[in-house]
Write an enzyme that holds these catalytic residues in place. Structure first.
Site, PDB file in Angstrom:
ATOM      1  N   ASP A 122       0.243  -1.373  -0.654  1.00 52.53           N
ATOM      2  CA  ASP A 122       0.215  -0.099  -0.246  1.00 52.53           C
ATOM      3  C   ASP A 122       0.681   1.148  -0.129  1.00 52.53           C
ATOM      4  O   ASP A 122       1.853   1.107   0.334  1.00 52.53           O
ATOM      5  CB  ASP A 122      -0.785  -0.064   1.491  1.00 52.53           C
ATOM      6  CG  ASP A 122      -2.183   0.924   1.736  1.00 52.53           C
ATOM      7  OD1 ASP A 122      -3.198   1.989   0.251  1.00 52.53           O
ATOM      8  OD2 ASP A 122      -1.384   2.261   1.920  1.00 52.53           O
ATOM      9  N   GLU A 178       1.492   0.350  -5.104  1.00 52.20           N
ATOM     10  CA  GLU A 178       0.576   1.722  -5.731  1.00 52.20           C
ATOM     11  C   GLU A 178       2.007   2.443  -5.556  1.00 52.20           C
ATOM     12  O   GLU A 178       2.886   3.303  -4.385  1.00 52.20           O
ATOM     13  CB  GLU A 178      -0.050   2.179  -4.863  1.00 52.20           C
ATOM     14  CG  GLU A 178      -1.301   1.400  -4.279  1.00 52.20           C
ATOM     15  CD  GLU A 178      -2.043   2.593  -3.511  1.00 52.20           C
ATOM     16  OE1 GLU A 178      -3.467   2.012  -3.853  1.00 52.20           O
ATOM     17  OE2 GLU A 178      -1.978   1.861  -2.053  1.00 52.20           O
TER      18      GLU A 178
END
Length: 628
Positions: free
Chosen positions: A320, A349
């Site tokens: 993340d 990400e």
């Protein structure tokens, strides 16, 4: 800041179980004294023993306790000046309900039958993967699922489940669909759910880390027992492995749920976090961000990632907000895990949620892709080109009337690598290999694809929106890179227009398995696309030189039409056409006979019909033909 040497960086920390004794080791250089408290219960009662810990060099504290402590709970009492804090061990591998106390554990006792004999999931190249992102509770909580273990890890082990009309669901549906990897949204111990009240319909995605190295208790049948939650997660993993499906864990090492009063900050004040002046920096948008570039923070993250990879035999990690993690930490994770699992997949990400003091050149972002060649990034450029910006619900992309996005689609088709026919990259050719591009149009964040089309194309017919969904899927599965879908996308999942459902109800978030029957034609289309992709390795190229050699974009096509040829060998090739326009288009074919395998309604590895001379591409559709 502190004296940290190589010997420290090679030590194990936490409760180190050895059968007839357990060594407790903690790094807390700012503490004046530390005591170990032992408990019979994970939540209630006073400590039955308290043991002072000995301070060794460089801020390391230790104590050895004789006897078999398997199942005993513990905390640390840390005194610094006038401050006294009870702290959960940040390295705890098991915890009680709500993660309020660590637990000593014999991890060998949690292994299912045959655990050490299971085969790892082979992955020659990242591009061989087909990733299916799913939230553990979403998977089985809806009544249409008819699961025994609703909302639990064990639901993934249930075979033979069907929806109300008899179509396969759950594990059987995953096998029918053909995905290679299941990406579980955060399944470590997170803070926002009250595990002592399992009857309460609490929901959270889990991006609020509490105890990184222990599984989430609300997904187990007994959150109060550390053994059970670990064993049940291992049963999920071993079941998927038995059926040839890998497991990817979503890890959130960029921030914690708490900051000033977190276990990290109580253990070593102000060390584990980045600061903006005298305040916690907030590149995560969650109030804090982890200082991964500091040596003992990096050690914690690398050790944690390796622990999950080894102990739980997972097949990959998704990070993340990877833009908040420093490049060296990412490199160390990749290097450490690949020593024992060369097929391990890592992606994340490649951005931040806000401003961060981490230097630009040190961030895990797409612009630094060449520094981490074994790590992949979500291709948000491609995502928005296909369906329109996720930050504007009404914005349109190539598949839903955006028109001008055609040139951007080509960068995604090429796997975000440079290509001689794509001269102006504008930051879209950021990858050094197609194995770095995770191609997607839907994930847990933002509107689902179906909800996006409802918002951006409210004036369109239901039939045309289904066409848009199928065309979007075709682009993802027929492009170079790693295809990624959210659970339920294969039968037009809707969250009722909720674009940030991180704590919304089960009614909003759950997978409605009856939708599989309602939209079985869409499910079949996805299944056929996956089947076709798996059959043809020219769709799964792993090197940019191969893309240059095998991919050729056709020119002088009608407006809103993209076409390209994938050259398998000297004789055989695949031609792919995408029509994002609202009217049919025609293209002239080279001399010869071609077989259609994918059209606006069907996909698979069986020819649908033959064509020669001229090819008609219906509106909002994909057509795939071969000369073999």
């Amino acid at each position: 800041m502190f004296n940290i040497d190589n010997e420290m960086l090679n030590l194990d920390f936490g409760a180190i179980y050895a059968g007839d004794s357990t060594k407790f080791r903690l790094w807390s250089p700012t503490s004046d004294s530390i005591s170990l408290s032992l408990f019979e219960d994970g939540n209630y009662g006073d400590a039955y023993e308290v043991h002072p810990m000995e301070r060794l060099g460089n801020g390391i504290w230790e104590v050895d306790i004789n006897g078999n402590l398997d199942g005993v709970y513990y905390t640390y009492l840390i005194r610094s000046g006038d401050c006294l804090h009870e702290v959960v061990d940040i390295n705890a591998r098991a915890v009680g309900a709500n993660g309020m106390r660590g637990m000593v554990i014999n991890l060998e006792s949690t292994n299912p039958d045959g655990w050490h004999k299971q085969n790892k999931i082979s992955l020659n190249h990242y591009t061989d993967a087909v990733i299916y992102e799913v939230h553990v509770r979403d998977f089985s909580i809806d009544d249409s699922g008819n699961f025994k273990f609703k909302g639990k890890f064990l639901a993934f082990t249930e075979k033979g489940r069907t929806n109300s009309t008899g179509d396969s669901i759950g594990l059987d549906s995953l096998l029918e669909l053909g995905v290679t990897h299941v990406h579980l949204l955060p399944s470590y111990d997170f803070e926002s759910i009250d595990e002592l009240k399992p009857e309460k319909p609490d929901f959270n995605w889990g991006y609020d880390p509490q105890n990184y190295n222990a599984p989430e208790g609300s997904y187990s049948t007994n959150a109060r027992c550390g053994h059970i939650r670990i064993r049940e997660l291992k049963l999920l993993i071993s079941t998927l492995h038995e059926h040839g499906i890998g497991v990817i864990m979503d890890m959130v090492y960029n921030h914690t749920y708490r900051a000033i009063d977190s276990n990290f900050n109580k253990t070593v004040p102000n060390y584990y976090y980045r600061f903006d002046g005298d305040k916690f920096s907030n590149g995560s948008g969650c109030g804090n961000e982890i200082a991964s570039e500091r040596e003992m923070v990096r050690k914690f993250i690398v050790d944690s990632a390796v622990f999950w990879a080894k102990e739980y035999k997972i097949d990959g990690i998704r990070f993340d907000l990877m833009g908040l993690m420093d490049i060296t930490t990412l490199q160390d994770i990749s290097k450490s895990i690949r020593k024992f699992n060369a097929d391990f997949i890592i992606y994340g990400e490649g951005w931040t949620a806000g401003e961060t003091p981490l230097k630009l050149e040190s961030r895990g972002i797409k612009a630094n892709a060449e520094k981490v060649p074994d790590i992949a990034f979500f291709n948000d450029n491609f995502r928005d080109a296909i369906k329109g910006s996720v930050f504007d619900s009404k914005d349109r992309g190539f598949t839903n009337g955006g028109g001008s996005a055609s040139h951007l689609i080509k960068y995604g088709i090429a796997g975000a690598v440079p290509h001689h026919q794509l001269k102006e990259s504008c930051g879209n050719s950021w990858a050094i290999s197609p194995s770095q591009s995770v191609n997607y149009v839907e994930a847990h964040d933002n509107l689902t694809l179906w909800d996006k089309f409802a918002a951006s194309n409210a004036d369109c017919s239901h039939e045309d929106r289904v066409r848009m969904a199928k065309l979007s899927a075709a682009i993802i599965f027929l492009s170079q890179g790693i295809p990624f879908i959210q659970a339920g996308q294969e039968f037009l999942r809707s969250k009722g227009g909720d674009e940030n459902s991180y704590q919304s109800s089960d009614e909003i978030n759950s997978i409605k398995w009856n939708s599989k029957t309602k939209y079985y034609d869409v499910f079949s289309y996805y299944r056929g696309l996956i089947e076709f992709r798996k059959k043809h390795d020219v769709l799964r190229l792993s090197d940019k030189s191969e893309v240059e050699k095998h991919l050729y974009f056709e020119e002088n096509l009608p407006d809103n039409v993209i076409g390209y040829t994938l050259i398998k060998d000297n004789k055989n090739h695949i031609k792919v056409y995408f029509n994002g326009g609202n009217s049919a288009a025609k293209v002239d074919l080279p001399i010869g006979k071609y077989n259609i395998y994918i059209d606006e309604s069907q996909a698979g590895i069986t020819p649908l019909q033959s064509v020669s001379g001229e090819l008609t591409i219906p509106k909002i559709s994909a057509i795939v033909i071969t000369n073999f």
